[in-house]
Design a protein around this motif. Sequence first.
Motif, PDB file in Angstrom:
ATOM      1  N   THR A   1      35.747  43.674  40.643  1.00 31.70           N
ATOM      2  CA  THR A   1      36.437  42.455  39.699  1.00 31.70           C
ATOM      3  C   THR A   1      35.520  41.003  40.507  1.00 31.70           C
ATOM      4  OG1 THR A   1      38.926  42.026  41.218  1.00 31.70           O
ATOM      5  CG2 THR A   1      38.138  43.319  38.732  1.00 31.70           C
ATOM      6  N   VAL A   2      35.666  39.898  40.086  1.00 32.10           N
ATOM      7  CA  VAL A   2      34.974  39.247  40.987  1.00 32.10           C
ATOM      8  C   VAL A   2      36.457  38.170  42.071  1.00 32.10           C
ATOM      9  CG1 VAL A   2      34.184  36.363  40.425  1.00 32.10           C
ATOM     10  CG2 VAL A   2      33.969  37.934  39.250  1.00 32.10           C
ATOM     11  N   GLU A   3      37.486  38.434  41.085  1.00 35.20           N
ATOM     12  CA  GLU A   3      38.202  38.163  42.373  1.00 35.20           C
ATOM     13  C   GLU A   3      38.766  39.443  43.455  1.00 35.20           C
ATOM     14  OE1 GLU A   3      39.808  34.879  42.743  1.00 35.20           O
ATOM     15  OE2 GLU A   3      38.404  34.186  40.749  1.00 35.20           O
ATOM     16  N   TRP A   4      40.120  38.955  43.811  1.00 37.67           N
ATOM     17  CA  TRP A   4      40.256  40.005  44.851  1.00 37.67           C
ATOM     18  C   TRP A   4      41.612  40.387  45.008  1.00 37.67           C
ATOM     19  CZ3 TRP A   4      38.831  41.824  50.333  1.00 37.67           C
ATOM     20  CH2 TRP A   4      36.944  41.119  50.955  1.00 37.67           C
ATOM     21  N   GLU A   5      42.009  40.049  43.693  1.00 39.42           N
ATOM     22  CA  GLU A   5      43.364  40.545  43.152  1.00 39.42           C
ATOM     23  C   GLU A   5      43.754  40.138  41.665  1.00 39.42           C
ATOM     24  OE1 GLU A   5      46.776  38.622  45.348  1.00 39.42           O
ATOM     25  OE2 GLU A   5      47.062  40.032  46.875  1.00 39.42           O
TER      26      GLU A   5
END
Length: 517
Positions: free
Chosen positions: A513-517
């Motif tokens: 995904t774009v964000e890691w979380e």
Amino acid sequence: MQNVQRIVIVDFGAQYTQLIARRVREAKVFCEVIPYTSTLEEIRSRECVGIILSGGPASVLDEDAPRIDPGVYELGVPVLGICYGMQLTAYTLGGTVERAAQREYGRVPVTFDTRSPLFAGMKGESIAWMSHTYHVTKAPEGFTSIAHSGNCAFCAMANPEKRIYAVQFHPEVTHSEEGQKVLSNFLYNVCGCTGDWTMSAFIENAVAAIRAQVGPQGKVLLGLSGGVDSSVAAALISRAIGERLTCVYVDHGFMRKNETESVREVFTKQFPVNLVIVDAKDRFLGKLSGVSDPETKRKLIGGEFVYCFADEANRLQGIEFLAQGTIYPDVIESGSVKGSAVIKSHHNVGGLPADVKAKFTGGLVEPIRMLFKDEVRKVGEELGMPRDMVWRQPFPGPGLAIRIMGDITEDKLETVRESDAILREEVALAGLDRDINQYFTVLTNTRTVGVMGDERTHDFVLAIRAVTTDDFMTVDWARLPYELLAKVSARIVNEVPRVNRVVYDITTKPPATVEWE
Ligand code: XMP
């Protein structure tokens, strides 16, 4: 939208419907997407100058396939059917649709009859994008073929007298070389559009509509996140009703460097509004202390945000209207167009619960709910908002809290905030800030050994994430120049505490995904 020509796009569930709408708007014509379940009366009442029937995944030969009231073809308004919309037109008006021997998918050379107003000024032969299993084998009475390919006699058909046109290919996707020309020919040559959809016309309209909705005394509360959507909504509402707008900005402490200051600067100096900045840093940090699970972080932040907002709404007396920076993709993806039950909650107001919303007896003010993101940016520019506010990259509601892997501390917040600021500064200096759609740093919870001067260090690994994308549904990692990466890496390890190693994320979405979380 008053006093502008309107095209109605009837959505049959195609993945490309939004794209059709964007292309029509790019051609300076206002359009609206409505579900295929709309009645003839609903379509007529829109007083449109043209109707586009979208593609869709169904087969018109199925008994329960989406249909359209045949009266649509008798309104005296030009119609353009695209893919499923073409098959539906043929089927409804007495032509024949059959399953093709082979599914046609991809780039196909098509020969166009350039005498037709739909294809005027085109090359005669060019590549068009196809994606269909069924096709028209006999046109309805009054129609003739106006385009063909090697294996399809009816790539497009027309009944010029009734101004009904249909294309089997997808003019809205850029793989169709002359697709935009086809759409603009339909709009200008067939529907007689004048290109009156401009952002200055929109602003004039929106200001009048806000005044009419809110009345001469009404007061409005807006949740300002600092993002482009809520900021532009604030500027528009402020232009319409001035001091009767109050903006509430909740600083949860997970904002980027200088974010709160820049919101304060813009909304106290450049676009003065009644601005309430709620300093809730301690409240949020206390709540998040020791929490490392990403979903729990999101839930706690969302919940706490609602409390902060509700507290302010209670404190400020006499406000009947709640404003949101909802934009058109939110509307299209929500239940209102697809007819599905899923209503997407907008992060500007953190998905406010019904009892908080119910406080606003006047209802919602959503001045940009008919705009696409690029149009919101144009409105911002037209209103004279600062460039870096108008062109800012998206920033998630939970902010830096989900860019620190694991538990959050003030030290870690400082590390991710400072490194993010360095990356932003260098990307802007390299002149790449408009080309890269989102870029930020992530503080991992891994420590590695390093050496600084004569000393051995044991510090964190920090990652850089930079992506290019049209829609954030799929993304590619940005090919940042090595020189830029080198400079950012060197600056971060030298200037930012607790980091001794910088890595670059080279994963696409999906699978990441774009964000890691
Ligand atoms: P992902 O990580 O899902 O991100 O590939 C796609 C886009 O959405 C943003 N994002 C969020 N925005 N609240 C938000 O308001 C969130 O919890 C959230 N998570 C991701 C992300 O920054 C990217 O632009």
